[in-house]
Motif scaffolding. Structure first.
Motif, PDB file in Angstrom:
ATOM      1  N   GLU A 171      -7.648   3.061  12.534  1.00 32.85           N
ATOM      2  CA  GLU A 171      -9.078   2.544  12.732  1.00 32.85           C
ATOM      3  C   GLU A 171      -8.986   1.667  14.248  1.00 32.85           C
ATOM      4  O   GLU A 171      -9.974   1.463  14.823  1.00 32.85           O
ATOM      5  N   MET A 195      -2.303   9.071  -1.029  1.00 34.08           N
ATOM      6  CA  MET A 195      -2.613   8.198  -0.181  1.00 34.08           C
ATOM      7  C   MET A 195      -3.479   7.079  -0.651  1.00 34.08           C
ATOM      8  O   MET A 195      -3.988   7.150  -1.758  1.00 34.08           O
ATOM      9  N   GLY A 196      -3.796   5.926  -0.031  1.00 34.48           N
ATOM     10  CA  GLY A 196      -4.677   5.047  -0.392  1.00 34.48           C
ATOM     11  C   GLY A 196      -6.121   5.511  -0.636  1.00 34.48           C
ATOM     12  O   GLY A 196      -6.319   6.554  -0.163  1.00 34.48           O
ATOM     13  N   GLY A 221       0.623  -1.226  -0.031  1.00 32.28           N
ATOM     14  CA  GLY A 221       0.041   0.058  -0.125  1.00 32.28           C
ATOM     15  C   GLY A 221       0.851   1.324  -0.024  1.00 32.28           C
ATOM     16  O   GLY A 221       2.154   1.162  -0.222  1.00 32.28           O
ATOM     17  N   SER A 222       0.184   2.287   0.126  1.00 32.72           N
ATOM     18  CA  SER A 222       0.953   3.706   0.182  1.00 32.72           C
ATOM     19  C   SER A 222       1.705   3.870   1.395  1.00 32.72           C
ATOM     20  O   SER A 222       2.908   4.195   0.960  1.00 32.72           O
ATOM     21  N   ILE A 223       1.455   3.376   2.447  1.00 34.92           N
ATOM     22  CA  ILE A 223       2.303   3.567   3.602  1.00 34.92           C
ATOM     23  C   ILE A 223       3.366   2.621   3.520  1.00 34.92           C
ATOM     24  O   ILE A 223       4.608   2.619   3.596  1.00 34.92           O
ATOM     25  N   THR A 225      -8.902  -4.868   9.952  1.00 34.22           N
ATOM     26  CA  THR A 225      -8.653  -6.492  10.050  1.00 34.22           C
ATOM     27  C   THR A 225      -7.261  -6.732  11.023  1.00 34.22           C
ATOM     28  O   THR A 225      -7.346  -7.882  11.297  1.00 34.22           O
ATOM     29  N   ALA A 249       0.053   2.693  11.837  1.00 35.29           N
ATOM     30  CA  ALA A 249      -0.546   3.857  10.992  1.00 35.29           C
ATOM     31  C   ALA A 249      -2.348   3.268  11.002  1.00 35.29           C
ATOM     32  O   ALA A 249      -2.772   4.280  10.630  1.00 35.29           O
ATOM     33  N   SER A 250      -2.675   2.043  11.108  1.00 32.55           N
ATOM     34  CA  SER A 250      -4.017   2.004  11.091  1.00 32.55           C
ATOM     35  C   SER A 250      -4.877   2.403  12.229  1.00 32.55           C
ATOM     36  O   SER A 250      -4.914   1.942  13.151  1.00 32.55           O
ATOM     37  N   PHE A 296      -3.617 -12.345   2.509  1.00 28.15           N
ATOM     38  CA  PHE A 296      -4.894 -12.224   3.412  1.00 28.15           C
ATOM     39  C   PHE A 296      -5.891 -13.242   2.562  1.00 28.15           C
ATOM     40  O   PHE A 296      -6.450 -14.170   3.028  1.00 28.15           O
ATOM     41  N   ALA A 320      -0.146  -1.109   8.715  1.00 26.41           N
ATOM     42  CA  ALA A 320      -0.808  -0.036   7.638  1.00 26.41           C
ATOM     43  C   ALA A 320      -1.733  -0.847   6.626  1.00 26.41           C
ATOM     44  O   ALA A 320      -1.557  -0.824   5.473  1.00 26.41           O
ATOM     45  N   VAL A 321      -2.876  -1.250   7.312  1.00 28.45           N
ATOM     46  CA  VAL A 321      -3.634  -2.029   6.581  1.00 28.45           C
ATOM     47  C   VAL A 321      -5.030  -1.201   6.912  1.00 28.45           C
ATOM     48  O   VAL A 321      -5.204  -0.692   7.916  1.00 28.45           O
ATOM     49  N   SER A 349      -4.894  -8.845  -1.338  1.00 30.69           N
ATOM     50  CA  SER A 349      -5.064  -9.761  -2.403  1.00 30.69           C
ATOM     51  C   SER A 349      -4.135  -9.805  -3.671  1.00 30.69           C
ATOM     52  O   SER A 349      -4.109 -10.594  -4.240  1.00 30.69           O
ATOM     53  N   ARG A 350      -3.453  -8.816  -3.759  1.00 35.44           N
ATOM     54  CA  ARG A 350      -2.576  -8.458  -4.803  1.00 35.44           C
ATOM     55  C   ARG A 350      -1.264  -9.313  -4.729  1.00 35.44           C
ATOM     56  O   ARG A 350      -0.220  -8.767  -3.882  1.00 35.44           O
ATOM     57  N   ASP A 381       0.852   7.633  11.981  1.00 33.01           N
ATOM     58  CA  ASP A 381       0.031   8.776  11.308  1.00 33.01           C
ATOM     59  C   ASP A 381       0.660  10.212  11.684  1.00 33.01           C
ATOM     60  O   ASP A 381       1.213  10.381  12.707  1.00 33.01           O
TER      61      ASP A 381
HETATM   62  P1  NDP Z   1      -3.646   1.311   1.026  1.00 32.00           P
HETATM   63  O1  NDP Z   1      -5.182   1.297   0.504  1.00 32.00           O
HETATM   64  O2  NDP Z   1      -2.789   2.315   0.090  1.00 32.00           O
HETATM   65  O3  NDP Z   1      -2.932   0.069   1.271  1.00 32.00           O
HETATM   66  C1  NDP Z   1      -3.609  -0.848   2.030  1.00 32.00           C
HETATM   67  C2  NDP Z   1      -2.406  -2.092   2.140  1.00 32.00           C
HETATM   68  O4  NDP Z   1      -3.284  -2.972   2.921  1.00 32.00           O
HETATM   69  C3  NDP Z   1      -2.249  -2.585   0.700  1.00 32.00           C
HETATM   70  O5  NDP Z   1      -1.120  -3.379   1.110  1.00 32.00           O
HETATM   71  C4  NDP Z   1      -3.290  -3.945   0.846  1.00 32.00           C
HETATM   72  O6  NDP Z   1      -2.850  -4.881   0.034  1.00 32.00           O
HETATM   73  C5  NDP Z   1      -2.976  -4.318   2.220  1.00 32.00           C
HETATM   74  N1  NDP Z   1      -4.430  -4.960   2.842  1.00 32.00           N
HETATM   75  C6  NDP Z   1      -5.790  -4.916   2.427  1.00 32.00           C
HETATM   76  N2  NDP Z   1      -6.392  -5.873   3.235  1.00 32.00           N
HETATM   77  C7  NDP Z   1      -5.363  -6.767   3.783  1.00 32.00           C
HETATM   78  C8  NDP Z   1      -5.696  -7.726   4.737  1.00 32.00           C
HETATM   79  N3  NDP Z   1      -6.947  -7.922   4.984  1.00 32.00           N
HETATM   80  N4  NDP Z   1      -4.488  -8.187   5.246  1.00 32.00           N
HETATM   81  C9  NDP Z   1      -3.259  -7.574   5.171  1.00 32.00           C
HETATM   82  N5  NDP Z   1      -3.223  -6.725   4.183  1.00 32.00           N
HETATM   83  C10 NDP Z   1      -4.236  -6.208   3.617  1.00 32.00           C
HETATM   84  O7  NDP Z   1      -3.689   2.226   2.258  1.00 32.00           O
HETATM   85  P2  NDP Z   1      -2.852   3.281   3.032  1.00 32.00           P
HETATM   86  O8  NDP Z   1      -1.234   2.660   2.819  1.00 32.00           O
HETATM   87  O9  NDP Z   1      -3.127   4.615   2.482  1.00 32.00           O
HETATM   88  O10 NDP Z   1      -3.330   3.039   4.543  1.00 32.00           O
HETATM   89  C11 NDP Z   1      -3.116   2.192   5.323  1.00 32.00           C
HETATM   90  C12 NDP Z   1      -3.281   2.500   6.669  1.00 32.00           C
HETATM   91  O11 NDP Z   1      -2.642   3.564   7.209  1.00 32.00           O
HETATM   92  C13 NDP Z   1      -5.115   2.962   6.793  1.00 32.00           C
HETATM   93  O12 NDP Z   1      -5.252   2.812   8.376  1.00 32.00           O
HETATM   94  C14 NDP Z   1      -4.749   4.607   6.805  1.00 32.00           C
HETATM   95  O13 NDP Z   1      -5.797   5.090   7.807  1.00 32.00           O
HETATM   96  C15 NDP Z   1      -3.367   4.816   7.705  1.00 32.00           C
HETATM   97  N6  NDP Z   1      -2.758   5.898   7.183  1.00 32.00           N
HETATM   98  C16 NDP Z   1      -2.187   6.138   6.010  1.00 32.00           C
HETATM   99  C17 NDP Z   1      -1.701   7.322   5.607  1.00 32.00           C
HETATM  100  C18 NDP Z   1      -1.206   7.709   4.118  1.00 32.00           C
HETATM  101  O14 NDP Z   1      -0.674   8.671   3.820  1.00 32.00           O
HETATM  102  N7  NDP Z   1      -1.422   6.378   3.304  1.00 32.00           N
HETATM  103  C19 NDP Z   1      -1.673   8.520   6.299  1.00 32.00           C
HETATM  104  C20 NDP Z   1      -1.719   8.122   7.891  1.00 32.00           C
HETATM  105  C21 NDP Z   1      -2.474   6.746   8.169  1.00 32.00           C
HETATM  106  P3  NDP Z   1      -3.663  -5.267  -1.493  1.00 32.00           P
HETATM  107  O15 NDP Z   1      -3.200  -4.213  -2.085  1.00 32.00           O
HETATM  108  O16 NDP Z   1      -3.233  -6.618  -1.504  1.00 32.00           O
HETATM  109  O17 NDP Z   1      -5.104  -5.178  -1.100  1.00 32.00           O
END
Ligand code: NDP
Ligand code: MG
Length: 387
Positions: free
Chosen positions: A128, A206-207, A14-16, A107, A125-126, A60, A102-103, A40-41, A152
């Motif tokens: 929630e 961000m995501g 993901g983004s983080i 979950t 980071a999560s 996952f 950072a999910v 899932s990717r 965060d």
């Molecule tokens: P993204 O949507 O960019 O990435 C989410 C990541 O989590 C992906 O790697 C995704 O994999 C993975 N994922 C999804 N479902 C699951 C699962 N069930 N088990 C394990 N991994 C999983 O999100 P962000 O990086 O933007 O955000 C992540 C968290 O960080 C959030 O809680 C957000 O609030 C927090 N946050 C983010 C910031 C940001 O700048 N992005 C700033 C501050 C906090 P796949 O691609 O395969 O689905």
């Protein structure tokens, strides 16, 4: 030489997660990536596994791939786990020192709890997870004499601003918010915003979910609640101020009137690196502020009429008990419904308010009570979005 800190990343693709990997790559003398987890990717996970020669990967949801099909995509000695069990396995691996969570959503709640119990350092980071279960997570960190570092950016900033000071001298904490994309948009235009537009943030990359939360300011709402748990603040001590440039990431005002602020460009690599290396520091992976170039820092009060999600979050902060879990769950369902074009942008706060009003807010006696409240809120808000 100090041994390298061994890190597991949840949400590695993901983004983080992607930023965290850049930090680990740049500081391979201090950090070692041990394990990753994703949703899932599979391909991007496999790419990371190849680069870092990882032995532990958690997918996952591998869809309908067979165990062999999944395994064949990874290096021979990588062991693959799946589902919630896979997350918990990864969080508790003997050779992991720190887990970066950072999910999106909750979950990783159970895995986070297990990681704390197994005395792993947590970079969280999560948000929630704390919004929903801060009442139980924070005492657990204390019980296990653990370390939970806020990733965060706002909370990371406050953590840094508190360093060397006592929280008893804090008058209030001031979370900054960019105000998102719709800070000045005429109200009548808010009704017709599409998910494709709402996802584009002016400052941050961000995501999808957090980008939409930023445009409704539900993200700041979640952060207000997150701050209460992280720093033990009373509701009246938490303030939000709009700061469109996103350079000051948050501030602490002390009883003597001094205000301490943390600044860096709007790029998560700064907060992520602070957590991964804490308490050490090293050169950042991205350019920082250039004070030789002119720039300005503006501030204004948030407009609660424009951003009802923020108003509701302050209500929820005062209500306490299961209210934050309900707020978080209803928001997640509403955002998904908005993405699927089932509701409009302006319906998002309406779904949250409806769900909060239609469920009873009770003091939770265990995490299970919170999980039950979360599920009930999801059901209730989903019904509302399907009408
Ligand atoms: P993204 O949507 O960019 O990435 C989410 C990541 O989590 C992906 O790697 C995704 O994999 C993975 N994922 C999804 N479902 C699951 C699962 N069930 N088990 C394990 N991994 C999983 O999100 P962000 O990086 O933007 O955000 C992540 C968290 O960080 C959030 O809680 C957000 O609030 C927090 N946050 C983010 C910031 C940001 O700048 N992005 C700033 C501050 C906090 P796949 O691609 O395969 O689905
Ligand atoms: Mg933030």
């Amino acid at each position: 030489m100090k041994p390298r800190r061994r890190v597991a990343i949840f949400g590695a693709t993901g983004s983080i997660g992607t930023n965290a990997i850049r930090v680990i790559r740049a500081h391979s003398d201090q950090l070692e990536l041990i394990a990753i987890a994703g949703g899932s990717r599979v391909e991007p996970l496999a790419e990371i596994a190849r680069e870092f020669k990882l032995k532990h990967v958690s997918v996952f949801d591998p869809g309908n791939q067979t165990e062999k099909e999944l395994k064949d995509q990874f290096p021979g000695d990588t062991s693959i786990t799946t589902g919630l069990e896979g997350l918990i396995h990864t969080a508790t691996l003997e050779e992991v020192d720190m887990v970066l969570i950072a999910v999106v959503g909750i979950t990783a709640l159970q895995a986070c709890i297990e990681a704390i119990k197994h005395r792993k350092k947590i970079a969280l980071a999560s948000k929630e997870i704390l919004v929903m279960a801060g009442e139980f997570i924070m005492p657990l960190v204390e019980k296990y004499d653990g370390l939970l570092l806020p990733t965060d950016s706002e909370h990371n900033a406050i953590f840094q601003c508190l360093s060397g000071n006592s929280t008893k001298h804090v008058r209030n904490i001031i979370l900054t918010a960019s105000g998102g994309r719709y800070r000045n948009t005429p109200m009548e235009q808010l009704a017709v915003i599409t998910p494709e537009e709402a996802v584009k943030h002016p400052n941050w990359n961000m995501g999808q979910k957090i980008s939409i939360d930023s445009s409704t300011m539900a993200n700041k709402g979640l952060e207000v609640i997150e701050a209460k748990w992280l720093f033990g603040m009373k509701p009246a001590q938490i303030e939000v101020v709009i700061h469109p440039q996103s350079i000051i990431h948050s501030m602490v005002q002390y009883v003597d009137g001094s205000v301490v602020a943390q600044m860096s460009p709007p790029n998560m690599s700064f907060a992520i690196q602070h957590c991964l290396l804490y308490p050490d520091r090293a050169p950042g992976v991205d350019p920082t502020i250039d004070f030789a170039k002119p720039f300005s820092l503006d501030f204004e009060a948030p407009d609660f009429t424009r951003f009802p999600c923020l108003r509701l979050a302050f209500d929820v902060l005062k209500m306490g008990h299961t209210a934050p879990a309900i707020y978080n769950a209803a928001n997640e369902i509403a955002v998904q419904a908005f993405i699927e074009n089932r509701i409009s942008f302006l319906d998002i706060p309406k779904v949250i308010e409806f769900t909060l009003e239609s469920l009873s807010i009770t003091p939770p006696s265990s995490i299970q009570d919170i999980i039950d409240a979360d599920l009930e809120a999801r059901e209730r808000s989903l019904k509302k979005t399907l009408k």
